[in-house]
Motif scaffolding. Structure first.
Motif, PDB file in Angstrom:
ATOM      1  N   LEU A  57      32.603   8.062 -18.403  1.00 14.03           N
ATOM      2  CA  LEU A  57      32.668   9.266 -17.568  1.00 14.03           C
ATOM      3  C   LEU A  57      31.327   9.539 -16.892  1.00 14.03           C
ATOM      4  O   LEU A  57      31.288   9.901 -15.704  1.00 14.03           O
ATOM      5  CB  LEU A  57      33.085  10.464 -18.414  1.00 14.03           C
ATOM      6  N   GLY A  58      30.232   9.369 -17.606  1.00 13.32           N
ATOM      7  CA  GLY A  58      28.908   9.590 -17.023  1.00 13.32           C
ATOM      8  C   GLY A  58      28.605   8.607 -15.920  1.00 13.32           C
ATOM      9  O   GLY A  58      28.054   8.978 -14.872  1.00 13.32           O
ATOM     10  N   THR A  59      28.960   7.341 -16.123  1.00 12.18           N
ATOM     11  CA  THR A  59      28.738   6.327 -15.096  1.00 12.18           C
ATOM     12  C   THR A  59      29.567   6.635 -13.851  1.00 12.18           C
ATOM     13  O   THR A  59      29.076   6.529 -12.722  1.00 12.18           O
ATOM     14  CB  THR A  59      29.094   4.928 -15.633  1.00 12.18           C
ATOM     15  N   GLY A  60      30.815   7.036 -14.056  1.00  7.83           N
ATOM     16  CA  GLY A  60      31.669   7.410 -12.925  1.00  7.83           C
ATOM     17  C   GLY A  60      31.112   8.594 -12.157  1.00  7.83           C
ATOM     18  O   GLY A  60      31.121   8.606 -10.920  1.00  7.83           O
ATOM     19  N   TYR A  61      30.589   9.575 -12.874  1.00  5.15           N
ATOM     20  CA  TYR A  61      30.026  10.752 -12.214  1.00  5.15           C
ATOM     21  C   TYR A  61      28.772  10.388 -11.424  1.00  5.15           C
ATOM     22  O   TYR A  61      28.566  10.892 -10.318  1.00  5.15           O
ATOM     23  CB  TYR A  61      29.719  11.834 -13.249  1.00  5.15           C
ATOM     24  N   VAL A  62      27.942   9.511 -11.962  1.00  4.88           N
ATOM     25  CA  VAL A  62      26.728   9.085 -11.254  1.00  4.88           C
ATOM     26  C   VAL A  62      27.099   8.339  -9.978  1.00  4.88           C
ATOM     27  O   VAL A  62      26.515   8.571  -8.910  1.00  4.88           O
ATOM     28  CB  VAL A  62      25.837   8.214 -12.163  1.00  4.88           C
ATOM     29  N   LYS A 108      28.401  10.455  -2.697  1.00 12.31           N
ATOM     30  CA  LYS A 108      28.352  11.728  -1.996  1.00 12.31           C
ATOM     31  C   LYS A 108      27.000  11.941  -1.309  1.00 12.31           C
ATOM     32  O   LYS A 108      26.941  12.448  -0.198  1.00 12.31           O
ATOM     33  CB  LYS A 108      28.617  12.871  -2.997  1.00 12.31           C
ATOM     34  N   TYR A 159      29.866   8.667  -8.266  1.00 13.60           N
ATOM     35  CA  TYR A 159      30.416   9.681  -7.359  1.00 13.60           C
ATOM     36  C   TYR A 159      29.297  10.442  -6.648  1.00 13.60           C
ATOM     37  O   TYR A 159      29.343  10.641  -5.431  1.00 13.60           O
ATOM     38  CB  TYR A 159      31.310  10.648  -8.146  1.00 13.60           C
ATOM     39  N   GLU A 160      28.302  10.878  -7.409  1.00 14.21           N
ATOM     40  CA  GLU A 160      27.188  11.625  -6.807  1.00 14.21           C
ATOM     41  C   GLU A 160      26.373  10.748  -5.855  1.00 14.21           C
ATOM     42  O   GLU A 160      25.895  11.221  -4.822  1.00 14.21           O
ATOM     43  CB  GLU A 160      26.288  12.211  -7.890  1.00 14.21           C
TER      44      GLU A 160
END
Length: 82
Positions: free
Chosen positions: A65-70, A76, A72-73
């Protein structure tokens, strides 16, 4: 004021020095036997049982989840809105 601090210190010291120590079993030999078993098909990070499996899965989920969020950011930030 100093008399009150001295009394508190005396009470605290008495409570720690007069407490009975509980006898704990030495679990190290049991753990050594468990971890030294070879070729039982269980990875070393899961030999501790259910708690180890739960901790491993939680860590993997948070990592993914953390890797996916990074990612994504970063995407973006790379493509800002016009």
């Amino acid at each position: 004021m100093n008399r009150h601090i001295f009394e508190i210190q005396k009470v605290a010291l008495r409570s720690f020095s007069s407490s009975v120590r509980r006898q704990l079993d030495n679990k190290v030999p049991q753990k050594q036997k468990l971890f030294q078993v070879k070729n039982d098909g269980i990875p070393i990070h899961l030999k501790g049982g259910t708690a180890d499996a739960l901790l491993y899965r939680t860590t993997m989920a948070l990592t993914i989840l953390g890797t996916g969020y990074v990612v994504y950011e970063l995407v973006k930030a790379a493509f800002p809105k016009k």
